[in-house]
Design an enzyme around this catalytic site. Sequence first.
Site, PDB file in Angstrom:
ATOM      1  N   GLU B 283       0.831  -1.206   0.000  1.00 17.30           N
ATOM      2  CA  GLU B 283       0.000   0.000   0.000  1.00 17.30           C
ATOM      3  C   GLU B 283       0.867   1.259   0.000  1.00 17.30           C
ATOM      4  O   GLU B 283       0.543   2.253  -0.649  1.00 17.30           O
ATOM      5  CB  GLU B 283      -0.928  -0.030   1.216  1.00 17.30           C
ATOM      6  CG  GLU B 283      -2.146   0.862   1.074  1.00 17.30           C
ATOM      7  CD  GLU B 283      -3.243   0.456   2.054  1.00 17.30           C
ATOM      8  OE1 GLU B 283      -3.981  -0.501   1.737  1.00 17.30           O
ATOM      9  OE2 GLU B 283      -3.343   1.065   3.123  1.00 17.30           O
ATOM     10  N   GLU B 286       2.098   1.692  -3.401  1.00 19.63           N
ATOM     11  CA  GLU B 286       0.993   2.191  -4.240  1.00 19.63           C
ATOM     12  C   GLU B 286       0.781   3.684  -4.009  1.00 19.63           C
ATOM     13  O   GLU B 286       0.564   4.446  -4.953  1.00 19.63           O
ATOM     14  CB  GLU B 286      -0.302   1.419  -3.928  1.00 19.63           C
ATOM     15  CG  GLU B 286      -1.478   1.886  -4.795  1.00 19.63           C
ATOM     16  CD  GLU B 286      -2.789   1.160  -4.495  1.00 19.63           C
ATOM     17  OE1 GLU B 286      -2.785   0.255  -3.629  1.00 19.63           O
ATOM     18  OE2 GLU B 286      -3.798   1.527  -5.116  1.00 19.63           O
ATOM     19  N   CYS B 310      -8.378  -2.221   3.795  1.00 17.68           N
ATOM     20  CA  CYS B 310      -8.210  -3.454   4.578  1.00 17.68           C
ATOM     21  C   CYS B 310      -9.420  -3.786   5.433  1.00 17.68           C
ATOM     22  O   CYS B 310      -9.439  -4.797   6.117  1.00 17.68           O
ATOM     23  CB  CYS B 310      -6.954  -3.400   5.421  1.00 17.68           C
ATOM     24  SG  CYS B 310      -6.550  -1.784   5.987  1.00 17.68           S
ATOM     25  N   SER B 330      -7.542   1.977  -2.598  1.00 17.53           N
ATOM     26  CA  SER B 330      -6.318   1.205  -2.835  1.00 17.53           C
ATOM     27  C   SER B 330      -6.708  -0.167  -3.380  1.00 17.53           C
ATOM     28  O   SER B 330      -7.702  -0.754  -2.966  1.00 17.53           O
ATOM     29  CB  SER B 330      -5.557   1.032  -1.525  1.00 17.53           C
ATOM     30  OG  SER B 330      -4.654  -0.055  -1.628  1.00 17.53           O
ATOM     31  N   LYS B 369     -15.291  -9.930   7.287  1.00 17.84           N
ATOM     32  CA  LYS B 369     -14.260 -10.773   6.688  1.00 17.84           C
ATOM     33  C   LYS B 369     -14.861 -12.087   6.192  1.00 17.84           C
ATOM     34  O   LYS B 369     -14.323 -12.731   5.298  1.00 17.84           O
ATOM     35  CB  LYS B 369     -13.146 -11.033   7.694  1.00 17.84           C
ATOM     36  CG  LYS B 369     -12.341  -9.772   8.032  1.00 17.84           C
ATOM     37  CD  LYS B 369     -11.027  -9.737   7.309  1.00 17.84           C
ATOM     38  CE  LYS B 369     -10.297  -8.423   7.301  1.00 17.84           C
ATOM     39  NZ  LYS B 369     -10.311  -7.587   8.460  1.00 17.84           N
ATOM     40  N   GLU B 377     -13.873 -12.647  -6.205  1.00 17.17           N
ATOM     41  CA  GLU B 377     -12.535 -12.162  -6.582  1.00 17.17           C
ATOM     42  C   GLU B 377     -11.437 -12.862  -5.789  1.00 17.17           C
ATOM     43  O   GLU B 377     -10.272 -12.814  -6.182  1.00 17.17           O
ATOM     44  CB  GLU B 377     -12.408 -10.653  -6.294  1.00 17.17           C
ATOM     45  CG  GLU B 377     -13.371  -9.743  -7.037  1.00 17.17           C
ATOM     46  CD  GLU B 377     -14.671  -9.522  -6.261  1.00 17.17           C
ATOM     47  OE1 GLU B 377     -14.883 -10.217  -5.251  1.00 17.17           O
ATOM     48  OE2 GLU B 377     -15.474  -8.685  -6.678  1.00 17.17           O
ATOM     49  N   CYS B 526     -10.491  -2.281  14.237  1.00 15.25           N
ATOM     50  CA  CYS B 526     -10.802  -3.714  14.387  1.00 15.25           C
ATOM     51  C   CYS B 526     -10.982  -4.137  15.836  1.00 15.25           C
ATOM     52  O   CYS B 526     -11.708  -5.086  16.126  1.00 15.25           O
ATOM     53  CB  CYS B 526      -9.693  -4.552  13.778  1.00 15.25           C
ATOM     54  SG  CYS B 526      -9.346  -4.097  12.086  1.00 15.25           S
TER      55      CYS B 526
END
Lengths: 393, 596
Positions: B283, B286, B310, B330, B369, B377, B526
């Site tokens: 990342e 990127e 994420c 991203s 998740k 994908e 999280c």
Amino acid sequence: MGKNILKRIDLIFKEEPDSKNVLKKTLSKSNDELINELIASGLKGRGGAGFPTGLKWKLTAESKSTEKYVICNADEGEPGTFKDREILTQVPYKVLTGMAVCGRIIGARKGFIYLRGEYKYLLKELNAEIKKFHAICDELGLKFRVEVFMGFGAYICGEESALFESMEGKRGEPRNKPPYPSDFGYLGKPTVINNVETLAHTFTIFQHGADKFRELGVKDSHGSKLFSISGDTPTPGIYELELGMTVEDFVNDFGDGDTKAVQVGGASGFCVPRKKFRETRIGYQGKLTGISLPTGGSMMLFNSSRSMYNLLSNYLEFFTEESCGQCTPCRVGTQQLIEGIRAVKRGEKPASYLDKLLALTETMKATAKCGLGQSVANSFQSIVENFREEMIY
Amino acid sequence: MTSKVNITINGTPLAVDKGTTILDAAKLLGIKIPVLCYHKDLCIAGNCRVCVVEVVGVSKLFAACATPVWEGMEVLTNSLLVRNSRKHIIELLLSEHNADCTKCYRNGNCELQDLSAEYKITNQHFIDLAHTREYTIDDFSPAIHKDDSRCIRCQRCVRTCDELQSVGALAVINKGDKMKISTFFDKSLNEVVCTSCGQCVIHCPTGALIEHNYIEEVWDAIADPEKYVVVQTAPAVRVGLGEALNLSAGERVTGKMVAALRRLGFNSVLDTDFSADLTILEEGTELLHRLKANLVDKDNKEPLPMTTSCSPGWVKFFEHIYPEMLSHMSTCKSPQQMFGALAKTYYAKKIDVDPAKMVCVSIMPCTAKKFEADRPEMRDSGYKDVDYVLTTRELAIMIKQAGIEFADLPNEGFDTIMGKSTGAGVIFGATGGVMEAALRTVYEIVTGREVPFKDLNITPVRGLEGVKEANVKIEKALPEYKFLEGVEVKCAVAHGLANARTLMDSVKQGKADYHFIEIMACPGGCLGGGGQPIPTTPEIRQKRVEAIYEEDMSMSLRKSHENPEVIGLYKEFLGQPYGHMSHKLLHTDYVERQRY
Ligand SMILES: Cc1cc2nc3c(=O)[nH]c(=O)nc-3n(C[C@H](O)[C@H](O)[C@H](O)COP(=O)(O)O)c2cc1C
Ligand code: SF4
Ligand code: SF4
Ligand code: SF4
Ligand code: FES
């Protein structure tokens, strides 16, 4: 038939050809004078709860805010009640005048009429009246505008805080109280909300003075009131009567000779059995002899051919459907009451189960979030206690 | 100074600030008033009515959670009237509730059950309403299940989805006895705007909203001798798991967790923190790539600001709400999915296991998740990259089922190859952590020096404030990054989707000129995820935050690019960050979704 024992009053629907002058005269008085006049009149809200109107306006006037509102509650959802519709059809200017005066007193420039969805057909004429009225306000230099807000047909939206929620585009669920509308109403701003009839009475008071209003009625229940009379009566309709009458006089006047009970105040009101006709007066809580009853105006008469069990179960079905469903005592309580009386009737529960249900209504009265859930106890207790046999056999 | 109000509660006088509710005033005296619809994260509803109390002289009772005190108020919290009324209310709730507790996923962790135990509701006085009607059970989503028969209509979920997440997937419909919690056209949560974040699950007092659990599937895989079962554990799990196993909030249990996973029978116990470090390299690279394209080449096909990707709840929210802005996101997969794609390629090869026989399990603080792992994908390894996702709660259940005395376990370390991590990977678990980790690495890549914050602690992006900002000025850039010389890299961090929406709306309206935005779908990041132990409250989140940063400080390596296993991975397998192999395995693209 039509014995005319009770005096018919003709104040509310009496045409006032020069209403502009009444408004002008009223506005020439100071806010304090007007509030004192209103308090002196003893006028209490005609929407059901019977809160003193003068005090309501005073509290809202004292609330500090640059933005306030006046709302006319025309949701008229109580089954069998149609008095507010008649007022808005026949003398809308009285209501508008009351709203405008209230606006000046409390410091509101905007008023709303919350109109019951089913009354949509009134909208065109009402808007025309409002337009005329705006012109009068402008002429008298009063900055006040009224707008109609269409309701959606849910009974609960007549409850003041649910009404605000619904106007704000939310689901019509009653709020917690306190805070009360005088501090936290529509859009969280101080708001006066009054029933259509209450506002029409203020016109009379401003026109003729508090004393004239106080001449009618009895202690703690002054003035006249519109009653929507229906059921087993040869003369159904809307009547303006003096407050304080006994149910006995009422029955002698409007009954069919075989009246066994009168339901005062609709589903959320009380059932008065024949043996209590004499001791019961129609008015607001106070130091009257006998029982006094607040009422939104519905009077339903029942003769001996009627089943009180059916009556109660109709009311309970109504509440089970019309509860907004948010609070436990009301949402589940109403279901338990209706399933409970059915079970007793079918013999699946003993008669003593009725006492458990009576205790449950006490809890509902004490803990429900709004007037709907709190008042289920009224009809339940007055019917079950007075007609217990009919519930069982 | 706020003015004080004098009251008494059960006869004890006290003075409290004006506006204090009866509930909070009672807490000051150590008097507990039961609640159901109340949750500290949410606005007050006052609808369950179990918190009713008596005020002397008033015949009506008052909801303690919703009623501010007034001068001279005499409150009774335990009078006969209160007790009887409260008992009635609990009985009413139970009569409308599918109280087959033994068949409920929340058995043993349910606020209604606790209350009914407390009030010793042993016989059913009222008629059973629950078993006479039809209830909807929605179990189509891979993440969230909803069972209306367990719902007590407290609306905590509705307020959560609305206020914390601004998603509005849940709403109250109908009135009276038919009132219920529903979705757009009563569709499955799988088919509406729901992000699978699971916040409604951790705010639900009962078993009406639960995760789709994969406990049995994982036990089956472990028991299957043909299968090689790999497990990865997300950063926030190690600061939450203890709570579900009778330890106190904020206790770090990394070593015990690893020991427990070995005893459960997983073949390899690895760490998502490893792939969090990897994410930073991808990342971060990127970001540099985008900065160059936008600032130097004036090419904005991949525009700024770049947002992190994420948090799969956030990703799904973005796809629903900002479908026209997808190029801002991203392309990095989440650490979970990077791990999965590598487990069945790089790792399988290294340990010589047939990837077809490998089962990849992840332990996540997150329900989204589960949805992410199921996305079409996410099969770049040639297999389903992550087979099963368990929440922190599900892991705790497995540990209990296995009869493991968690508190007595020794501390053990992760297996190698994909088990090593740095403090930068750990702080992914807290809001601001990805930003901080990225800055630690990017700043050093660009300047060759450490990021100029004491002990590498970039405090402006830490903490539980809804939206945070930080600017980092690049000075003395290395030659290949001269284009960044003097540039003030503008960063913003938001957690909870309502805050995310505020931030992204300002970007969308052109009112903000950030370069890099970190967003986590859940309040606190999280560590407050929808898969964490119940209850999760502001205080508990705060304790988990502290634990995360303690864990960071305890690590010998604290910068992602120093992770030796990540370095090894690039050398042996991937080549370059953001290079060809990375694009094949570690990056993804997004789909436009409906707004409802
Ligand atoms: C369930 C429920 C329904 C109500 N419906 C109405 C209504 O239709 N019209 C009305 O004026 N008041 C209604 N009320 C009373 C209002 O809440 C409020 O007390 C009234 O509008 C105040 O006006 P008043 O002081 O002039 O009576 C209702 C109350 C409850 C609890
Ligand atoms: S009492 Fe009934 S109508 Fe009133 S808030 Fe409670 S559920 Fe809604
Ligand atoms: S699903 Fe849970 S949080 Fe939502 S209303 Fe029902 S019980 Fe409350
Ligand atoms: S999972 Fe998240 S988005 Fe979906 S309904 Fe629950 S709170 Fe709303
Ligand atoms: S906790 Fe107060 S009404 Fe529900």
